[in-house]
Design a protein around this motif. Structure first.
Motif, mmCIF file in Angstrom:
data_model
loop_
_atom_site.group_PDB
_atom_site.id
_atom_site.type_symbol
_atom_site.label_atom_id
_atom_site.label_comp_id
_atom_site.label_asym_id
_atom_site.label_seq_id
_atom_site.Cartn_x
_atom_site.Cartn_y
_atom_site.Cartn_z
ATOM 1 N N GLN A 8 0.744 -1.182 -0.022
ATOM 2 C CA GLN A 8 -0.048 -0.167 -0.029
ATOM 3 C C GLN A 8 0.810 1.222 -0.012
ATOM 4 N N ALA A 9 2.020 1.198 0.766
ATOM 5 C CA ALA A 9 2.756 2.458 0.779
ATOM 6 C C ALA A 9 3.482 2.668 -0.571
ATOM 7 N N ILE A 10 3.939 1.637 -1.398
ATOM 8 C CA ILE A 10 4.557 1.567 -2.459
ATOM 9 C C ILE A 10 3.686 2.236 -3.508
ATOM 10 N N ALA A 11 2.158 1.807 -3.352
ATOM 11 C CA ALA A 11 1.334 2.338 -4.288
ATOM 12 C C ALA A 11 0.817 3.795 -4.095
ATOM 13 N N GLY A 12 1.265 4.041 -2.870
ATOM 14 C CA GLY A 12 0.821 5.623 -2.367
ATOM 15 C C GLY A 12 -0.336 5.582 -1.817
ATOM 16 N N ARG A 13 -0.930 4.603 -1.198
ATOM 17 C CA ARG A 13 -2.401 4.297 -0.524
ATOM 18 C C ARG A 13 -2.070 4.132 1.046
ATOM 19 N N SER A 14 -0.873 4.480 1.573
ATOM 20 C CA SER A 14 -0.537 4.160 2.596
ATOM 21 C C SER A 14 -1.347 5.206 3.907
ATOM 22 N N VAL A 15 -1.663 5.077 5.047
ATOM 23 C CA VAL A 15 -2.403 5.796 6.098
ATOM 24 C C VAL A 15 -1.266 5.564 7.093
ATOM 25 N N ILE A 16 -0.277 4.849 6.842
ATOM 26 C CA ILE A 16 0.773 4.957 8.092
ATOM 27 C C ILE A 16 1.960 6.167 7.926
ATOM 28 N N LEU A 20 9.562 4.514 6.744
ATOM 29 C CA LEU A 20 9.647 3.445 5.688
ATOM 30 C C LEU A 20 8.610 3.600 4.877
ATOM 31 N N ALA A 21 7.324 4.066 5.230
ATOM 32 C CA ALA A 21 6.206 4.204 4.081
ATOM 33 C C ALA A 21 6.503 5.156 3.168
ATOM 34 N N GLU A 22 7.046 6.326 3.520
ATOM 35 C CA GLU A 22 7.422 7.266 2.639
ATOM 36 C C GLU A 22 8.524 7.044 1.594
ATOM 37 N N TRP A 23 9.582 6.319 2.145
ATOM 38 C CA TRP A 23 10.615 5.791 1.254
ATOM 39 C C TRP A 23 10.024 4.820 0.257
ATOM 40 N N ALA A 24 9.257 3.775 0.892
ATOM 41 C CA ALA A 24 8.838 2.895 -0.239
ATOM 42 C C ALA A 24 7.693 3.405 -1.286
ATOM 43 N N GLU A 26 8.494 6.494 -2.358
ATOM 44 C CA GLU A 26 9.554 7.128 -3.316
ATOM 45 C C GLU A 26 10.079 6.143 -4.139
ATOM 46 N N LEU A 27 10.557 5.015 -3.727
ATOM 47 C CA LEU A 27 11.121 3.991 -4.519
ATOM 48 C C LEU A 27 10.223 3.722 -5.528
ATOM 49 N N GLY A 28 8.848 3.194 -5.127
ATOM 50 C CA GLY A 28 7.862 2.856 -6.297
ATOM 51 C C GLY A 28 7.839 4.102 -7.392
ATOM 52 N N ASP A 29 7.738 5.200 -6.926
ATOM 53 C CA ASP A 29 7.577 6.235 -7.934
ATOM 54 C C ASP A 29 8.865 6.339 -8.779
ATOM 55 N N LEU A 30 9.975 5.978 -8.090
ATOM 56 C CA LEU A 30 11.391 6.223 -9.100
ATOM 57 C C LEU A 30 11.171 5.001 -9.977
ATOM 58 N N TYR A 31 11.013 3.951 -9.656
ATOM 59 C CA TYR A 31 11.180 2.657 -10.659
ATOM 60 C C TYR A 31 9.907 2.867 -11.648
ATOM 61 N N ALA A 32 8.738 3.323 -11.245
ATOM 62 C CA ALA A 32 7.825 3.649 -12.198
ATOM 63 C C ALA A 32 8.331 4.496 -13.420
ATOM 64 N N HIS A 91 13.738 -3.869 -4.047
ATOM 65 C CA HIS A 91 13.455 -5.170 -4.734
ATOM 66 C C HIS A 91 11.774 -5.232 -4.920
ATOM 67 N N VAL A 92 10.960 -5.049 -3.610
ATOM 68 C CA VAL A 92 9.570 -5.273 -3.817
ATOM 69 C C VAL A 92 9.140 -4.125 -4.504
ATOM 70 N N ALA A 93 9.467 -2.823 -4.305
ATOM 71 C CA ALA A 93 9.078 -1.762 -5.012
ATOM 72 C C ALA A 93 9.085 -1.840 -6.460
ATOM 73 N N ARG A 94 10.474 -2.380 -6.994
ATOM 74 C CA ARG A 94 10.794 -2.654 -8.479
ATOM 75 C C ARG A 94 9.920 -3.667 -9.011
ATOM 76 N N SER A 95 9.548 -4.803 -8.358
ATOM 77 C CA SER A 95 8.537 -5.998 -8.726
ATOM 78 C C SER A 95 7.228 -5.263 -8.705
ATOM 79 N N TYR A 96 6.760 -4.402 -8.030
ATOM 80 C CA TYR A 96 5.523 -3.832 -7.838
ATOM 81 C C TYR A 96 5.325 -2.856 -9.105
#
Length: 171
Positions: A8-16, A20-24, A26-32, A91-96
């Motif tokens: 959810q954090a990687i997808a930008g839907r985290s409420v946490i 770690l959620a913010e960095w996740a 950011e990694l998702g956005d960078l890989y996208a 790795h999880v963010a890249r896979s996502y």
């Protein structure tokens, strides 16, 4: 962070509200942003700087690792893991990002299945990694800023290596 929370954090839907959620995210956005240019140069936007994106990914991984070094106890008797927390989350963010790019850009359902399967494997690997950390059966590597040192050396701005400090393979 639980595996579902990480996705959810990687997808930008985290409420946490955790670093770690913010960095996740950011990694998702960078890989996208990086994926299309790796598939085909024609997808590469103007003023695209792949090296800068990879540098940003390295920076985020380092920030996660620094956080982990301060917040996750090192268990000396635990088995050592080969990847840092930052590398595992990366790795999880890249896979996502790869799975979603595949679903959006491919009509082949078999490829969709493979992409989701790969993401599922990454999620399960993260879950097992997290479980071992919580049980204190896993010791994370201390981390080394190789990517920062490598870039500094590649550009000639880094520390020089003293040949006397490196053992020679010559016998």
């Amino acid at each position: 962070m639980e595996p579902s929370d990480l996705l959810q954090a990687i997808a930008g839907r985290s409420v946490i509200a955790l670093p770690l959620a913010e960095w996740a995210r950011e990694l998702g956005d960078l890989y996208a942003e990086l994926i299309p240019s790796r598939i085909d140069q024609k997808f590469q936007p103007k003023r695209f700087d792949g090296e800068q994106l990879r540098s940003e990914i390295d920076r985020v991984v380092s920030e996660i690792d620094e956080w982990a070094a301060q917040n996750i106890p090192r268990m000396k008797s635990a088995r050592k893991h080969t990847h840092s927390l930052g590398e595992v989350i990366s790795h999880v963010a890249r896979s996502y990002a790869q799975a979603w790019w595949t679903v959006v850009h491919s009509a082949d359902t078999e490829i969709w299945h493979q992409a989701w399967f790969h993401l599922g494997e990454a999620r399960e690997g993260y879950a097992e990694f997290l479980s071992a950390l919580r049980a204190r059966n896993l010791q994370l590597p201390m981390g080394w800023r190789w990517h920062l040192e490598r870039r500094a050396i590649d550009t000639g701005r880094g520390p020089s290596i003293n040949p006397g400090c490196v053992e020679s393979d010559k016998r």
